[in-house]
Design an enzyme around this catalytic site. Sequence first.
Site, short mmCIF file in Angstrom:
data_model
loop_
_atom_site.label_atom_id
_atom_site.label_comp_id
_atom_site.label_asym_id
_atom_site.label_seq_id
_atom_site.Cartn_x
_atom_site.Cartn_y
_atom_site.Cartn_z
N ASP A 1 0.87 -1.17 0.00
CA ASP A 1 0.00 0.00 0.00
C ASP A 1 0.91 1.22 0.00
OD1 ASP A 1 -1.69 2.12 0.49
OD2 ASP A 1 -2.58 1.29 2.30
N LYS B 1 -1.81 15.32 -8.95
CA LYS B 1 -0.84 15.02 -10.00
C LYS B 1 0.09 16.20 -10.29
CE LYS B 1 -1.80 10.73 -11.12
NZ LYS B 1 -0.79 9.64 -11.02
N THR C 1 -7.50 1.51 -19.98
CA THR C 1 -7.20 0.63 -18.85
C THR C 1 -8.51 0.25 -18.16
OG1 THR C 1 -6.98 2.44 -17.26
CG2 THR C 1 -4.99 1.77 -18.46
N TYR D 1 -7.94 15.42 -8.45
CA TYR D 1 -6.97 14.61 -9.18
C TYR D 1 -5.88 15.49 -9.79
CZ TYR D 1 -5.17 11.20 -12.60
OH TYR D 1 -4.37 10.36 -13.33
N ASN E 1 3.93 4.20 -10.75
CA ASN E 1 2.75 4.12 -11.60
C ASN E 1 1.45 4.03 -10.80
OD1 ASN E 1 1.20 3.35 -14.17
ND2 ASN E 1 0.88 1.55 -12.87
#
Length: 252
Positions: A63, A158, A189, A154, A90
């Site tokens: 984790d 990032k 994905t 998000y 990633n």
Amino acid sequence: MALLKDKVAIITGANSGVGAEAAKLFAGEGAKVVICARRAEPLEAVAAEVRAAGGEALCVPTDISDKASVEALVEKAIEAYGKIDILVNNAGVLDSTFAGIASYDDGELMRMLSINTMGTMNCIRAAIPHMAKGASIVNINSIGGSKGTAGVTYSASKAAVLGVTKQIAMCYAAQGIRCNAVCPGGINTPMASGMDQSKMDMSVMMAIGAHTDSGIPASEPWEVANVALMLACDFSASITGQVIVADKGASL
């Protein structure tokens, strides 16, 4: 020529998508890959593919938002192989609603930061003391981080990693340790395809649509993994502190 012969690579979020493709690609180029994600079963499936192709893989359920879990990952990599040459960050999570500044949830912001930002920093902090000249850190980021074309939580998580990327590159350039980021656009994905369109903030989605070309196809995971390979191998030895946008021109 094997581009990563005798290298040891830790790849996070390697249970599917870009991480899984990177694990197989790097192993095929001669690296010993240490792959991690939270669940062991999908990791083992990826490792089985690596081994079936003649590569070497070590699975370590991890984790990344938990400092102790990341430290255990690095310890196991060092126990097995004695060094770390490559770290591919990633692992990450998506904001399921793409909420804007007026409607984002505080809990969702903390989830994004704890995994996407702090998780990446946890991995770098644990791995970098075991890296030497020639080592490479590759942060798989997002166009949301470089262009803001995602939900606000998000995008914030990032964008912070891009600042970390440049700071690490600056501080470790003299030691010959590189750090770069890849910013893909859409990727085909399971995580992306599982998003519920009905829950998304349409005002944000309309703004994103006005600044991107939706006619350009999304990238495949292996295409992004190839960019990571370029930054991980010695062909890019002079590149550090850079943000490589890999979205097929959608954000131009």
